[in-house]
Design an enzyme around this catalytic site. Structure first.
Site, mmCIF file in Angstrom:
data_model
loop_
_atom_site.group_PDB
_atom_site.id
_atom_site.type_symbol
_atom_site.label_atom_id
_atom_site.label_comp_id
_atom_site.label_asym_id
_atom_site.label_seq_id
_atom_site.Cartn_x
_atom_site.Cartn_y
_atom_site.Cartn_z
ATOM 1 N N ASP A 1 0.859 -1.196 0.000
ATOM 2 C CA ASP A 1 0.000 0.000 0.000
ATOM 3 C C ASP A 1 0.895 1.246 0.000
ATOM 4 O O ASP A 1 1.892 1.287 0.727
ATOM 5 C CB ASP A 1 -0.904 -0.034 1.249
ATOM 6 C CG ASP A 1 -2.076 0.919 1.130
ATOM 7 O OD1 ASP A 1 -1.850 2.126 0.917
ATOM 8 O OD2 ASP A 1 -3.223 0.454 1.272
ATOM 9 N N ILE A 2 0.549 2.233 -0.826
ATOM 10 C CA ILE A 2 1.390 3.452 -0.861
ATOM 11 C C ILE A 2 1.186 4.335 0.366
ATOM 12 O O ILE A 2 1.977 5.222 0.617
ATOM 13 C CB ILE A 2 1.164 4.358 -2.106
ATOM 14 C CG1 ILE A 2 -0.295 4.482 -2.478
ATOM 15 C CG2 ILE A 2 2.044 3.980 -3.267
ATOM 16 C CD1 ILE A 2 -0.541 5.619 -3.463
ATOM 17 N N HIS B 1 -6.619 -5.721 3.269
ATOM 18 C CA HIS B 1 -5.402 -5.088 3.785
ATOM 19 C C HIS B 1 -4.742 -6.043 4.780
ATOM 20 O O HIS B 1 -5.402 -6.488 5.734
ATOM 21 C CB HIS B 1 -5.736 -3.805 4.553
ATOM 22 C CG HIS B 1 -6.383 -2.719 3.750
ATOM 23 N ND1 HIS B 1 -5.701 -1.597 3.348
ATOM 24 C CD2 HIS B 1 -7.660 -2.568 3.303
ATOM 25 C CE1 HIS B 1 -6.527 -0.792 2.683
ATOM 26 N NE2 HIS B 1 -7.727 -1.358 2.650
ATOM 27 N N HIS C 1 -10.532 -5.933 -2.076
ATOM 28 C CA HIS C 1 -9.167 -6.114 -1.587
ATOM 29 C C HIS C 1 -9.172 -6.306 -0.084
ATOM 30 O O HIS C 1 -10.087 -5.880 0.606
ATOM 31 C CB HIS C 1 -8.274 -4.923 -1.952
ATOM 32 C CG HIS C 1 -8.805 -3.601 -1.503
ATOM 33 N ND1 HIS C 1 -9.766 -2.912 -2.208
ATOM 34 C CD2 HIS C 1 -8.528 -2.837 -0.427
ATOM 35 C CE1 HIS C 1 -10.047 -1.771 -1.598
ATOM 36 N NE2 HIS C 1 -9.320 -1.707 -0.497
HETATM 37 P P1 5GP Z 1 -9.922 1.142 0.899
HETATM 38 O O1 5GP Z 1 -10.600 1.178 -0.442
HETATM 39 O O2 5GP Z 1 -9.932 -0.224 1.529
HETATM 40 O O3 5GP Z 1 -10.456 2.196 1.852
HETATM 41 O O4 5GP Z 1 -8.389 1.528 0.716
HETATM 42 C C1 5GP Z 1 -7.733 1.502 -0.511
HETATM 43 C C2 5GP Z 1 -6.245 1.454 -0.246
HETATM 44 O O5 5GP Z 1 -5.590 1.485 -1.494
HETATM 45 C C3 5GP Z 1 -5.708 2.626 0.592
HETATM 46 O O6 5GP Z 1 -5.030 2.119 1.723
HETATM 47 C C4 5GP Z 1 -4.758 3.342 -0.371
HETATM 48 O O7 5GP Z 1 -3.598 3.844 0.241
HETATM 49 C C5 5GP Z 1 -4.424 2.264 -1.376
HETATM 50 N N1 5GP Z 1 -4.130 2.796 -2.693
HETATM 51 C C6 5GP Z 1 -4.914 3.661 -3.409
HETATM 52 N N2 5GP Z 1 -4.339 3.940 -4.594
HETATM 53 C C7 5GP Z 1 -3.162 3.247 -4.625
HETATM 54 C C8 5GP Z 1 -2.125 3.139 -5.601
HETATM 55 O O8 5GP Z 1 -2.150 3.727 -6.679
HETATM 56 N N3 5GP Z 1 -1.074 2.330 -5.276
HETATM 57 C C9 5GP Z 1 -1.011 1.643 -4.103
HETATM 58 N N4 5GP Z 1 0.078 0.884 -3.897
HETATM 59 N N5 5GP Z 1 -1.970 1.719 -3.162
HETATM 60 C C10 5GP Z 1 -3.047 2.517 -3.416
#
Ligand code: 5GP
Length: 130
Positions: free
Chosen positions: A29-30, A95, A93
């Protein structure tokens, strides 16, 4: 339109990849909550994790199970915790987050990682994959 994660799978957006097979993909995760925060995704682009076919959903966790020991060997932690949220990216996804205490499992702690640190960490985790 393809999700950000589909673009990552296709190499259109760079990532620090950890592991890939025919159906699944994982990368750092970035914005890690803790160092080693890894995302595990099915290649099939479905928004909601619990809308995935049974075999894809169960296989996602078996795929994650291959990665967790490698994270644990690289990052000092009590265990690897799991968050399922999906409100930001509409591509199912999980985490995987190395943690020392339950209170650490919050997106309030997420911070943009230094790209060089992320690349170095990915290499270390990959080396510990069996
Ligand atoms: P959620 O949808 O579960 O709330 O979180 C999405 C996750 O994807 C976040 O933790 C965010 O940092 C990660 N994320 C979003 N865009 C990118 C990206 O382009 N690259 C990476 N490596 N992680 C991403």
């Amino acid at each position: 339109m393809a999700s950000i994660f589909t673009k990552i799978i296709n190499g259109e957006i760079p990532c620090q990849k950890i592991l890939e097979d025919e159906q699944y993909f994982s990368f750092l995760d970035i914005n890690p909550i803790n160092p080693g925060h890894t995302l595990v995704i099915p290649k099939q682009e479905t928004d909601y994790l619990f809308a995935l076919d049974d075999n894809i959903l169960s296989g996602l966790f078996l795929f994650a199970k291959k990665i967790v020991p490698a994270i644990e060997q690289v990052i000092s932690c009590k265990r690897v915790g799991v968050i399922v949220a999906g409100l930001e990216v509409p591509h199912a996804h999980v985490h995987l987050i190395p943690m020392g205490a339950e209170g650490e499992l919050t997106f309030d702690r997420a911070q943009r990682a230094n790209p060089q640190d992320l690349a170095a960490l990915a290499q270390k985790i990959i080396q510990h994959l069996k």
